[in-house]
Design a protein around this motif. Structure first.
Motif, PDB file in Angstrom:
ATOM      1  N   PHE A 167       0.877  -1.289   0.002  1.00 57.61           N
ATOM      2  CA  PHE A 167      -0.016   0.056   0.094  1.00 57.61           C
ATOM      3  C   PHE A 167       0.579   1.299  -0.012  1.00 57.61           C
ATOM      4  N   VAL A 168       0.442   2.194  -0.884  1.00 53.39           N
ATOM      5  CA  VAL A 168       1.177   3.396  -0.695  1.00 53.39           C
ATOM      6  C   VAL A 168       0.123   4.646  -0.691  1.00 53.39           C
ATOM      7  N   ASP A 169       0.270   5.540   0.342  1.00 52.78           N
ATOM      8  CA  ASP A 169      -0.715   6.630   0.474  1.00 52.78           C
ATOM      9  C   ASP A 169      -0.082   7.873  -0.277  1.00 52.78           C
ATOM     10  N   HIS A 170      -0.980   9.046  -0.453  1.00 57.36           N
ATOM     11  CA  HIS A 170      -0.498  10.157  -0.874  1.00 57.36           C
ATOM     12  C   HIS A 170       0.544  10.861  -0.457  1.00 57.36           C
ATOM     13  N   ARG A 171       0.811  10.552   1.024  1.00 55.45           N
ATOM     14  CA  ARG A 171       1.681  11.441   1.892  1.00 55.45           C
ATOM     15  C   ARG A 171       3.091  10.815   1.516  1.00 55.45           C
ATOM     16  N   SER A 172       3.162   9.639   1.163  1.00 53.13           N
ATOM     17  CA  SER A 172       4.564   8.893   1.085  1.00 53.13           C
ATOM     18  C   SER A 172       4.930   9.415  -0.480  1.00 53.13           C
ATOM     19  N   LEU A 173       4.093   9.439  -1.333  1.00 56.42           N
ATOM     20  CA  LEU A 173       4.214  10.002  -2.676  1.00 56.42           C
ATOM     21  C   LEU A 173       4.869  11.505  -2.871  1.00 56.42           C
ATOM     22  N   ILE A 174       4.113  12.056  -1.914  1.00 57.18           N
ATOM     23  CA  ILE A 174       4.529  13.543  -1.934  1.00 57.18           C
ATOM     24  C   ILE A 174       6.125  13.607  -1.143  1.00 57.18           C
ATOM     25  N   ALA A 175       6.078  12.861  -0.201  1.00 60.21           N
ATOM     26  CA  ALA A 175       7.458  12.557   0.476  1.00 60.21           C
ATOM     27  C   ALA A 175       8.606  12.191  -0.552  1.00 60.21           C
ATOM     28  N   LEU A 176       8.243  11.279  -1.472  1.00 63.25           N
ATOM     29  CA  LEU A 176       9.165  11.010  -2.243  1.00 63.25           C
ATOM     30  C   LEU A 176       9.596  12.036  -3.344  1.00 63.25           C
ATOM     31  N   ASP A 177       8.270  12.774  -3.789  1.00 63.10           N
ATOM     32  CA  ASP A 177       8.567  13.916  -4.713  1.00 63.10           C
ATOM     33  C   ASP A 177       9.360  15.001  -4.078  1.00 63.10           C
ATOM     34  N   ASP A 178       9.113  15.415  -2.923  1.00 61.19           N
ATOM     35  CA  ASP A 178       9.996  16.325  -2.126  1.00 61.19           C
ATOM     36  C   ASP A 178      11.621  16.118  -2.011  1.00 61.19           C
ATOM     37  N   THR A 202      -2.387   1.978  -8.177  1.00 58.04           N
ATOM     38  CA  THR A 202      -2.779   3.272  -7.624  1.00 58.04           C
ATOM     39  C   THR A 202      -1.838   4.145  -7.640  1.00 58.04           C
ATOM     40  N   PRO A 203      -0.411   4.099  -6.989  1.00 60.93           N
ATOM     41  CA  PRO A 203       0.379   5.362  -7.086  1.00 60.93           C
ATOM     42  C   PRO A 203       0.504   5.942  -8.406  1.00 60.93           C
ATOM     43  N   ALA A 204       0.586   5.463  -9.647  1.00 62.29           N
ATOM     44  CA  ALA A 204       0.354   6.194 -10.856  1.00 62.29           C
ATOM     45  C   ALA A 204      -0.776   7.139 -10.845  1.00 62.29           C
ATOM     46  N   ARG A 205      -1.963   6.737 -10.295  1.00 61.74           N
ATOM     47  CA  ARG A 205      -2.991   7.382 -10.442  1.00 61.74           C
ATOM     48  C   ARG A 205      -3.092   8.730  -9.603  1.00 61.74           C
ATOM     49  N   VAL A 206      -2.419   8.494  -8.298  1.00 58.57           N
ATOM     50  CA  VAL A 206      -2.321   9.320  -7.532  1.00 58.57           C
ATOM     51  C   VAL A 206      -1.465  10.435  -7.806  1.00 58.57           C
ATOM     52  N   ILE A 207      -0.320  10.174  -8.367  1.00 62.42           N
ATOM     53  CA  ILE A 207       0.994  10.950  -8.730  1.00 62.42           C
ATOM     54  C   ILE A 207       0.139  11.966  -9.790  1.00 62.42           C
ATOM     55  N   LEU A 222       2.558  15.565  -9.348  1.00 62.42           N
ATOM     56  CA  LEU A 222       3.789  15.538  -8.864  1.00 62.42           C
ATOM     57  C   LEU A 222       4.610  15.264 -10.078  1.00 62.42           C
ATOM     58  N   ARG A 223       5.788  16.064 -10.047  1.00 59.70           N
ATOM     59  CA  ARG A 223       6.669  16.063 -11.136  1.00 59.70           C
ATOM     60  C   ARG A 223       7.913  15.344 -11.311  1.00 59.70           C
ATOM     61  N   SER A 224       8.295  15.050  -9.745  1.00 58.75           N
ATOM     62  CA  SER A 224       9.544  14.406  -9.550  1.00 58.75           C
ATOM     63  C   SER A 224       9.398  13.039  -9.180  1.00 58.75           C
ATOM     64  N   VAL A 225       8.386  12.389  -9.279  1.00 61.48           N
ATOM     65  CA  VAL A 225       8.096  10.923  -8.684  1.00 61.48           C
ATOM     66  C   VAL A 225       7.415  10.401  -9.738  1.00 61.48           C
ATOM     67  N   ARG A 226       7.564   9.092 -10.132  1.00 63.86           N
ATOM     68  CA  ARG A 226       6.743   8.437 -11.152  1.00 63.86           C
ATOM     69  C   ARG A 226       6.558   6.914 -10.705  1.00 63.86           C
ATOM     70  N   ALA A 227       5.672   6.199 -11.139  1.00 59.80           N
ATOM     71  CA  ALA A 227       5.407   4.918 -11.084  1.00 59.80           C
ATOM     72  C   ALA A 227       5.693   3.959 -12.239  1.00 59.80           C
ATOM     73  N   GLU A 228       6.341   2.983 -11.940  1.00 61.23           N
ATOM     74  CA  GLU A 228       6.702   2.024 -13.205  1.00 61.23           C
ATOM     75  C   GLU A 228       6.004   0.668 -12.651  1.00 61.23           C
ATOM     76  N   ALA A 229       5.601  -0.048 -13.519  1.00 60.77           N
ATOM     77  CA  ALA A 229       5.020  -1.346 -13.363  1.00 60.77           C
ATOM     78  C   ALA A 229       6.159  -2.408 -13.233  1.00 60.77           C
ATOM     79  N   ALA A 230       6.147  -3.279 -12.168  1.00 57.74           N
ATOM     80  CA  ALA A 230       6.985  -4.205 -11.748  1.00 57.74           C
ATOM     81  C   ALA A 230       7.139  -5.139 -12.914  1.00 57.74           C
ATOM     82  N   GLY A 231       8.262  -5.579 -13.297  1.00 58.06           N
ATOM     83  CA  GLY A 231       8.318  -6.622 -14.174  1.00 58.06           C
ATOM     84  C   GLY A 231       8.183  -7.871 -13.604  1.00 58.06           C
TER      85      GLY A 231
END
Length: 283
Positions: free
Chosen positions: A236-247, A264-269, A274-283
C-alpha cells in the motif's frame, strides 16, 4: 544472492548476508536470540562475534551455554567484546569508519579460511540520544549496503523499554528483517545493482513522519540519473508517501521512480501533479 526480508519470529534460518533488527524487553531474551544467530553462523562457516554491555568474562560465560559456541571460543572461531571497550559512553559513531572496520574484519575472516563474519551486537548505547541516532541510522544503511555484496551478517539489538517504541521504529525500518512491527515499512539496500534501494510493507498514515526521516537518513543514491526503488514488496502507498518521495527528489535534483505492482500510485501521482516522482510497473 538472496537475503531475508520480513518480520522474524526467531534469529534462525538466516544466511551469510542477512541484517536483522531485534528489539527486546529483557536481556535474557536478546541473549538467547544472539546465541541462536551466532550458532547458525558457525554452522555456515562464519567467524562470529558477540558484543554487548557487559564484561568479556560474562559474555563468554553466556556463549558457553551453547556447546558449539563454547568450542568456538576455545578454537578462536568466536570472540566476545565488551561494548565499553569499543565505544565510550554516549559515543557518536562515524558511519563510514564503522563500516570500514567491519569490512576489514570480514576480509580478515575470509583470509583466515572462514566464509565470512557474523556479529550479534546490542547497540542500545549507540542510539540513546538524537545525535547518536542520526549517525547510527546512517551507519545502518551503509552497512546494509556492504552486506549485499560481502558475507557479513548482523543481529542488532535494541532495548525497547530504554529507547522507546518510536526510536525502535526509526531504526527497525532501516533493516530488511526485524522482529518489530512498530514501523509499517522497511527501506533497505538492494542486492540488484539496478536499484537504489528496496521498499517493503505499507506506506500509510502510521509512517507519515517516519518515511521522510528514513529517506533523509539513507539518501538512496541515484542510478543513471534517477533513484529507482524496488517496491515489489509494498502492499500500500498513500498520497503522503508519494509527496515525500517527490520532495526528496526535488531536494536532491533527481527523479524517484517507484517500481511497483500496484496500480494506484501512478493515478495518485497524476492527480496530485507530482513532477519528480513516477511509478513504473514491476516486471
Amino acid at each position: 544472492m538472496a537475503r531475508s526480508s520480513g518480520i522474524a519470529a526467531s534469529a534462525r534460518g538466516l544466511g551469510l548476508h542477512d541484517h536483522v533488527c531485534w528489539s527486546y524487553d529483557d536481556g535474557d531474551g536478546f541473549r538467547r536470540r544472539a546465541r541462536e544467530f551466532l550458532a547458525e553462523g558457525l554452522a555456515l562457516g562464519q567467524r562470529v562475534e558477540y558484543i554487548a554491555d557487559d564484561s568479556a568474562d560474562r559474555l563468554a560465560a553466556d556463549l558457553r551455554k551453547n556447546a558449539d559456541l563454547g568450542q568456538a571460543l576455545r578454537a578462536g572461531a568466536a570472540r566476545v567484546v565488551a561494548a565499553r571497550d569499543l565505544y565510550p559512553p554516549d559515543a557518536v559513531i562515524e558511519p563510514a569508519e564503522q563500516v570500514a572496520a567491519y569490512a576489514a574484519a570480514t576480509e580478515k575472516a575470509l583470509s583466515d579460511g572462514y566464509t565470512g563474519l557474523r556479529v550479534a551486537i546490542d547497540v542500545t548505547g549507540l542510539a540513546r540520544k538524537p545525535r547518536q541516532r542520526e549517525a547510527f541510522a546512517r551507519y545502518e544503511h551503509l552497512i546494509d549496503q556492504y552486506m549485499t555484496t560481502r558475507p557479513f551478517a548482523a543481529l542488532c539489538g535494541y532495548h525497547r523499554p530504554e529507547l522507546g517504541e518510536h526510536t525502535v521504529a526509526e531504526l527497525a525500518c532501516l533493516h530488511p528483517t526485524t522482529n518489530s512491527r512498530t514501523a509499517p515499512f522497511r527501506l533497505y539496500a538492494s542486492t540488484d545493482g539496478e536499484y537504489s534501494a528496496e521498499l517493503a510493507g505499507e506506506l500509510d498514515l502510521m509512517g507519515a513522519e517516519l518515511f521522510p526521516l528514513a529517506l533523509r537518513r539513507t539518501r538512496p543514491s541515484a542510478r543513471r540519473g534517477r533513484v529507482l526503488l524496488d517496491a515489489a514488496r509494498v502492499s500500500f502507498v498513500d498520497h503522503r508517501s508519494l509527496i515525500a518521495l517527490d520532495d526528496h527528489a526535488r531536494e536532491h535534483g533527481t527523479t524517484v521512480v517507484l517500481r511497483t505492482g500496484l496500480s494506484t500510485p501512478a493515478r495518485v501521482i497524476a492527480a496530485l501533479q507530482l513532477r519528480s516522482v513516477r511509478a513504473e510497473a514491476a516486471g
